[in-house]
Design an enzyme around this catalytic site. Structure first.
Site, mmCIF file in Angstrom:
data_model
loop_
_atom_site.group_PDB
_atom_site.id
_atom_site.type_symbol
_atom_site.label_atom_id
_atom_site.label_comp_id
_atom_site.label_asym_id
_atom_site.label_seq_id
_atom_site.Cartn_x
_atom_site.Cartn_y
_atom_site.Cartn_z
ATOM 1 N N HIS A 46 0.827 -1.211 0.000
ATOM 2 C CA HIS A 46 0.000 0.000 0.000
ATOM 3 C C HIS A 46 0.861 1.260 0.000
ATOM 4 C CE1 HIS A 46 -3.277 -2.600 2.149
ATOM 5 N NE2 HIS A 46 -3.191 -2.864 0.856
HETATM 6 C C1 LIG Z 1 0.527 -7.797 -4.759
HETATM 7 C C2 LIG Z 1 -0.415 -6.667 -4.440
HETATM 8 C C3 LIG Z 1 -1.586 -6.919 -3.735
HETATM 9 C C4 LIG Z 1 -2.453 -5.871 -3.441
HETATM 10 N N1 LIG Z 1 -3.669 -6.154 -2.870
HETATM 11 C C5 LIG Z 1 -4.596 -5.175 -2.799
HETATM 12 C C6 LIG Z 1 -5.943 -5.466 -2.486
HETATM 13 O O1 LIG Z 1 -6.327 -6.625 -2.308
HETATM 14 N N2 LIG Z 1 -6.830 -4.436 -2.427
HETATM 15 C C7 LIG Z 1 -6.452 -3.149 -2.658
HETATM 16 O O2 LIG Z 1 -7.295 -2.257 -2.533
HETATM 17 N N3 LIG Z 1 -5.186 -2.843 -2.969
HETATM 18 C C8 LIG Z 1 -4.269 -3.823 -3.100
HETATM 19 N N4 LIG Z 1 -3.017 -3.529 -3.533
HETATM 20 C C9 LIG Z 1 -2.672 -2.112 -3.780
HETATM 21 C C10 LIG Z 1 -3.304 -1.536 -5.045
HETATM 22 O O3 LIG Z 1 -3.381 -2.504 -6.058
HETATM 23 C C11 LIG Z 1 -2.483 -0.309 -5.465
HETATM 24 O O4 LIG Z 1 -2.583 0.663 -4.452
HETATM 25 C C12 LIG Z 1 -2.976 0.311 -6.771
HETATM 26 O O5 LIG Z 1 -2.946 -0.638 -7.805
HETATM 27 C C13 LIG Z 1 -2.103 1.518 -7.125
HETATM 28 O O6 LIG Z 1 -2.541 2.050 -8.347
HETATM 29 P P1 LIG Z 1 -1.639 3.054 -9.188
HETATM 30 O O7 LIG Z 1 -2.405 3.385 -10.403
HETATM 31 O O8 LIG Z 1 -1.170 4.130 -8.305
HETATM 32 O O9 LIG Z 1 -0.317 2.223 -9.577
HETATM 33 P P2 LIG Z 1 -0.196 0.868 -10.408
HETATM 34 O O10 LIG Z 1 -1.506 0.166 -10.448
HETATM 35 O O11 LIG Z 1 0.974 0.156 -9.862
HETATM 36 O O12 LIG Z 1 0.088 1.365 -11.885
HETATM 37 C C14 LIG Z 1 1.289 1.872 -12.356
HETATM 38 C C15 LIG Z 1 1.453 1.352 -13.769
HETATM 39 O O13 LIG Z 1 2.408 2.143 -14.452
HETATM 40 C C16 LIG Z 1 3.281 1.315 -15.180
HETATM 41 N N5 LIG Z 1 4.549 2.041 -15.288
HETATM 42 C C17 LIG Z 1 5.419 2.357 -14.307
HETATM 43 N N6 LIG Z 1 6.427 3.108 -14.772
HETATM 44 C C18 LIG Z 1 6.167 3.285 -16.096
HETATM 45 C C19 LIG Z 1 6.835 3.989 -17.128
HETATM 46 N N7 LIG Z 1 7.959 4.666 -16.885
HETATM 47 N N8 LIG Z 1 6.314 3.945 -18.384
HETATM 48 C C20 LIG Z 1 5.177 3.253 -18.649
HETATM 49 N N9 LIG Z 1 4.500 2.568 -17.693
HETATM 50 C C21 LIG Z 1 4.987 2.599 -16.431
HETATM 51 C C22 LIG Z 1 3.381 0.044 -14.348
HETATM 52 O O14 LIG Z 1 3.823 -1.049 -15.132
HETATM 53 C C23 LIG Z 1 1.950 -0.091 -13.842
HETATM 54 O O15 LIG Z 1 1.134 -0.834 -14.714
HETATM 55 C C24 LIG Z 1 -2.123 -4.547 -3.838
HETATM 56 C C25 LIG Z 1 -0.960 -4.294 -4.561
HETATM 57 C C26 LIG Z 1 -0.114 -5.347 -4.875
HETATM 58 C C27 LIG Z 1 1.130 -5.052 -5.671
#
Ligand SMILES: Cc1cc2nc3c(=O)[nH]c(=O)nc-3n(C[C@H](O)[C@H](O)[C@H](O)COP(=O)(O)OP(=O)(O)OC[C@H]3O[C@@H](n4cnc5c(N)ncnc54)[C@H](O)[C@@H]3O)c2cc1C
Length: 569
Positions: free
Chosen positions: A471
């Site tokens: 998180h």
């Molecule tokens: C194993 C795991 C289990 C979890 N379990 C839960 C759960 O059960 N419930 C819950 O609510 N939350 C859970 N979480 C947390 C939740 O999934 C995250 O808080 C959420 O996905 C964050 O979203 P985001 O869009 O900020 O980042 P992300 O979803 O991580 O998205 C970032 C994206 O950007 C891409 N990226 C990064 N750098 C670059 C770049 N330079 N160029 C192009 N693309 C790039 C990455 O590949 C990724 O796809 C979990 C997370 C993980 C990893």
């Protein structure tokens, strides 16, 4: 790719990025490009709920870990982060929680995140939601994200709730409703026994829009800044040897996640000047808050051995696994329809806390996640995490090379209060597991094991075994422009540069008291309204929940709600 010129370029197709790709491309007159460094989510493990068991073990992950944790005997913790379309929402445990109302009220009141109070963000949680059970003040149906209750709970889950009640912890049917405390079933981001990621829920239905380009296996290397404005992104794509620049006529929206977003900004010369100079990146825009304020939930767990096959552990054996796969394919039921963490809840380490400060995840097996021990016989796991840590860490560049992994330092337990509360949470978990209601299912605690009883012993156990709950937030925090450590304004515009926003979990000024996927989706839903000019920026500076101008605040909330509702229709 159809063109090298777009109106909006979104740098990461994760939980937040896919939401923005959908909302921004709803206007057919603008061209939107979504960049994703990872690949497609075609593999069935991304869609079958139990596929989660494979996810922390390396599938579709960047393969990062923390730097040695100074306050945990220098241990290095592995840190799975998604590298696939849908990001975290494609690999997470599918638990659907939002945190406490007070979390968001504190963002606004204490962190300067004007317009992010609970009343202001609730319509965005609802706009995202297609809830299969609830339709009330807190929930809605008809939105993109499937949210439903577990399909195949096991009898041990009910005993877990009874154990809680024996300790005075009530059953709670909805952690995102009137109250957060208690034990119960989590609602899950699933629809018809399949994972509902932002890839399947937001992107798939609009992939045929001619004004939306999704570029997989394409990494943003650097944001191109000209004359104080972000004008494009330098990218490298699979199959093309030389990086090239794509132009954004209106905005670059950074959605690369809590580690990826500050990493991209730093690679672009946007961040703390001294750090940039130390790794040889020319300073384009000095902004000290980039990569600071990292917060996370650290998890301690109890593992017990069961009196029989009461959990899903037996499905690790090939013949049982084959049966589970068949059951899932034919009936959409059984172990494969379970995300393995469907039960849990919230309670208090600090009895005087304003809302629960401990979260439990009851794992229907042992060894479900990487780094967590596996029992020889059937086991069961109870995770506990302290929800409001005071420790703050950083994300920094190891080098100017975009291919290098970032230096991730959550700085766990740098504040003694966090360590104390974590250990109290672990004691609480142990107590639940030893209640009479669980005796017919649980033979004995194996980890930490009855011999470990003192705070010192549990601290040593924590240092050796604690894991992240995944998180991380806060590394591009929202805040007032007057605070030098703010990175984005409450409208998510990068402070000091035009044409650039950040809109993912990294902007959260404090970690919500829950899992973070639904909050990240909420951030992106609200970001879309800011970008599209549907929320009028305030001109009266900061004001907060106890401000003498509540009428205007409620007026804004009504506006947000009506925009949200109209988008659902
Ligand atoms: C194993 C795991 C289990 C979890 N379990 C839960 C759960 O059960 N419930 C819950 O609510 N939350 C859970 N979480 C947390 C939740 O999934 C995250 O808080 C959420 O996905 C964050 O979203 P985001 O869009 O900020 O980042 P992300 O979803 O991580 O998205 C970032 C994206 O950007 C891409 N990226 C990064 N750098 C670059 C770049 N330079 N160029 C192009 N693309 C790039 C990455 O590949 C990724 O796809 C979990 C997370 C993980 C990893």
């Amino acid at each position: 790719m159809k063109t090298n010129h777009y109106d909006y370029i979104i740098t990461g197709g994760g939980s937040a990025g896919c939401v923005l790709a959908n909302r921004l491309s709803a206007d057919p007159t603008v061209n939107v490009l979504l960049l994703e460094a990872g690949g497609s989510d075609r593999h069935p493990f991304f869609h079958m709920p139990a596929g989660f068991a494979k996810m922390t073990k390396g599938i579709a992950s960047w393969g990062w870990s923390t730097v040695p944790q100074k306050h945990m005997n220098n241990r290095v913790l592995s840190y799975t982060q998604a590298k696939v379309i849908g990001g975290g929402s494609s690999i997470n445990a599918q638990i659907y929680t939002r945190g406490a109302a007070a979390d968001y009220d504190e963002w606004e009141r204490n962190e300067g995140a004007t317009g992010w109070s609970y009343r202001a963000v609730l319509p965005y949680f609802k706009r995202a939601e297609n809830n299969q059970r609830y339709a009330n003040e807190f929930h809605a149906y008809g939105g993109p994200m499937g949210v439903s209750n577990p399909i195949s709970p096991l009898p041990i889950c009910e005993a877990f709730f009874q154990a809680g009640q024996e300790l005075g912890i009530p059953f709670n049917p909805d952690f995102n409703g009137e109250r957060q405390d208690g034990l119960g079933y989590y609602q899950l981001t699933q629809l018809n026994a399949r994972r509902s990621s932002t890839s399947t829920a937001y992107l798939a239905p609009v992939r045929d829009r001619t004004n939306l380009t999704v570029a997989l296996h394409t990494q943003a290397l650097r944001i191109v800044v000209e004359g104080g404005r972000a004008v494009g992104v330098e990218v490298s794509s699979q199959g093309s040897r030389t990086p090239h620049v794509l132009r954004a006529e209106r905005e670059v929206v950074v959605t690369s996640g809590t580690f990826g977003s500050p990493k991209l900004l730093l690679q672009s010369g946007i961040g703390p000047a001294q750090h940039l100079q130390s790794v040889g990146v020319p300073v384009v825009h000095a902004l000290p808050g980039v990569g600071a304020n990292l917060q996370d939930h650290l998890d301690l767990f109890v593992i017990a051995e069961c009196t029989g096959d009461h959990t899903y552990d037996k499905y690790n054996k090939p013949h049982h696994a084959a049966w589970a796969a068949l059951q899932y394919l034919l009936l959409r039921k059984g172990p494969a329809a379970s995300s393995l963490f469907e039960t849990g809840g919230f309670w208090y380490a600090d009895k005087a806390a304003r809302s629960p400060d401990i979260q439990f995840h009851f794992g229907l097996g042992s060894g479900i996640e990487a780094g967590v021990a596996k029992m020889r016989h059937a086991g069961v796991t109870l995770n506990s995490a302290y929800l409001r840590p005071h420790s703050r860490g950083t994300v920094r560049l190891a080098s100017a090379d975009p291919a290098a992994a970032p230096l991730i330092d959550p700085n766990y337990w740098s504040e003694p209060e966090d360590r104390r509360r974590s250990i109290e949470g672990l004691r609480l978990a142990r107590e639940i597991m030893s209640q009479p209601a669980l005796r017919r299912f649980v033979l004995a605690e194996r980890l930490p094991g009855p011999a470990k009883a003192t705070d010192e012993e549990l601290f040593a156990y924590g240092c050796a075994n604690a894991k992240t709950d995944y998180h991380p937030v806060g590394t591009c925090r929202i805040g007032p422009a007057s605070d030098p450590m703010s990175v984005v304004t409450p409208e998510l515009a990068l402070i000091g540069l035009a044409g650039l926003r950040v809109a993912d979990a990294s902007v959260m000024p404090r970690v919500p008291s829950s899992n973070t996927n639904a909050p990240a989706i909420m951030v992106a839903e609200k970001a879309a309204d800011h970008i599209l000019g549907r929320i009028v920026a305030r001109t009266d500076g900061d004001f907060h929940a106890d401000s003498p101008a509540p009428d205007r605040r409620y007026a804004e909330n009504r506006d947000a709600e009506s925009t949200a509702d109209s988008a659902v229709r």
